[in-house]
Design a protein around this motif. Structure first.
Motif, PDB file in Angstrom:
ATOM      1  N   VAL A 108      46.788  37.160  44.278  1.00  0.00           N
ATOM      2  CA  VAL A 108      46.823  38.403  45.054  1.00  0.00           C
ATOM      3  C   VAL A 108      47.194  38.068  46.495  1.00  0.00           C
ATOM      4  O   VAL A 108      46.620  37.153  47.093  1.00  0.00           O
ATOM      5  CB  VAL A 108      45.463  39.126  45.010  1.00  0.00           C
ATOM      6  N   CYS A 112      45.342  43.102  51.307  1.00  0.00           N
ATOM      7  CA  CYS A 112      45.245  43.825  50.044  1.00  0.00           C
ATOM      8  C   CYS A 112      44.005  44.707  50.053  1.00  0.00           C
ATOM      9  O   CYS A 112      43.090  44.505  50.860  1.00  0.00           O
ATOM     10  CB  CYS A 112      45.198  42.853  48.870  1.00  0.00           C
ATOM     11  N   ASP A 113      43.977  45.658  49.170  1.00  0.00           N
ATOM     12  CA  ASP A 113      42.827  46.536  49.041  1.00  0.00           C
ATOM     13  C   ASP A 113      41.695  45.777  48.345  1.00  0.00           C
ATOM     14  O   ASP A 113      41.914  45.130  47.319  1.00  0.00           O
ATOM     15  CB  ASP A 113      43.222  47.776  48.227  1.00  0.00           C
ATOM     16  N   VAL A 116      41.304  46.323  44.700  1.00  0.00           N
ATOM     17  CA  VAL A 116      42.258  45.624  43.835  1.00  0.00           C
ATOM     18  C   VAL A 116      41.702  44.249  43.462  1.00  0.00           C
ATOM     19  O   VAL A 116      41.741  43.838  42.293  1.00  0.00           O
ATOM     20  CB  VAL A 116      43.629  45.488  44.519  1.00  0.00           C
ATOM     21  N   ARG A 120      40.694  42.888  39.696  1.00  0.00           N
ATOM     22  CA  ARG A 120      41.250  41.656  39.114  1.00  0.00           C
ATOM     23  C   ARG A 120      40.127  40.703  38.691  1.00  0.00           C
ATOM     24  O   ARG A 120      40.202  40.070  37.630  1.00  0.00           O
ATOM     25  CB  ARG A 120      42.155  40.966  40.140  1.00  0.00           C
TER      26      ARG A 120
END
Length: 230
Positions: A108, A112-113, A116, A120
């Motif tokens: 990732v 990033c959020d 998210v 994952r």
């Protein structure tokens, strides 16, 4: 992620040197039901992995003491199979390919959020859970996690719920020292006093039921180790 009734939450190790990101991710993952340990460098991760089992490890790539893909690659060659998520600002195709080639299971890119990352990690822990054998064996001891049955040299033993939980955790970590605090964390609720002797009482009963030769050994001042020979 919903914790199963009476079950143990998935355990995650987060290795991130930037404190703000590390704290934010710990909060997000714990809110989602994970049991989270954290470290700020590879040395800290190595210490955590030496004493604990994890369902997933999240590594920042560039840490103060090196690139984590080198560490993961070495551990993979030694047979280490815990799922790894690389979380990094290195976003080129070459960087991503290197992450997978060196043993990463997911990659990732920052920024990033947080949701998210959590999603994952949840997916990786589910896959790891399915991969775990339902029957754990060490020497002549067999623990069937699905049927919640224990046999020693083929003889079925009658264990209480707490005795089974402690033995299941010890055999899953066979050959590794497990601290009393870790057993309380995984086998009791959060109201249990970590300074109480509840663990020692359960281990004493387990030893009596497992009979000889002794499998559960006391590591003075630390905890217990399950192994066939000292």
């Amino acid at each position: 992620m919903t914790r199963p009734p009476g079950g143990v939450p998935p355990r995650v190790l987060l290795v991130e040197d930037y404190e703000d990101t590390r704290v934010a991710l710990v909060v997000e993952l714990e809110a989602a039901g994970f049991d989270v340990d954290d470290a700020a460098d590879i040395a800290g991760a190595d210490r955590a992995l030496a004493g604990n089992d994890y369902d997933c490890v999240v590594f920042d790539r560039l840490l103060p003491d090196g690139d984590s893909i080198t560490y993961v690659h070495r551990r993979r060659k030694e047979g280490w199979a815990t799922p790894v998520l690389f979380l990094t600002q290195l976003d080129s195709v070459t960087d991503r390919v290197a992450g997978f080639d060196h043993g990463g299971d997911d990659y990732v890119v920052k920024p990033c959020d947080m949701a998210v990352v959590t999603a994952r990690v949840q997916a990786m822990c589910r896959r790891a859970g399915r991969a775990r054998p339902s029957v754990l064996r060490h020497a002549d001891l067999e623990v069937d996690c699905a049927r919640r049955e224990t046999r020693r040299d083929g003889v079925l033993l009658t264990l209480s719920h707490k005795e089974f939980a402690v033995l299941e955790h010890l055999i899953a970590r066979a050959g590794t020292t497990v601290t009393r605090a870790e057993l309380i964390e995984h086998c009791w609720d959060t109201s249990t006093d970590p300074m109480s002797n509840v663990v020692d009482k359960v281990v004493k009963r387990l030893r009596q039921k497992l009979l000889e030769p002794e499998l559960i050994h006391t590591v003075r001042g630390v905890g217990f180790r399950l192994e066939a020979e000292r």
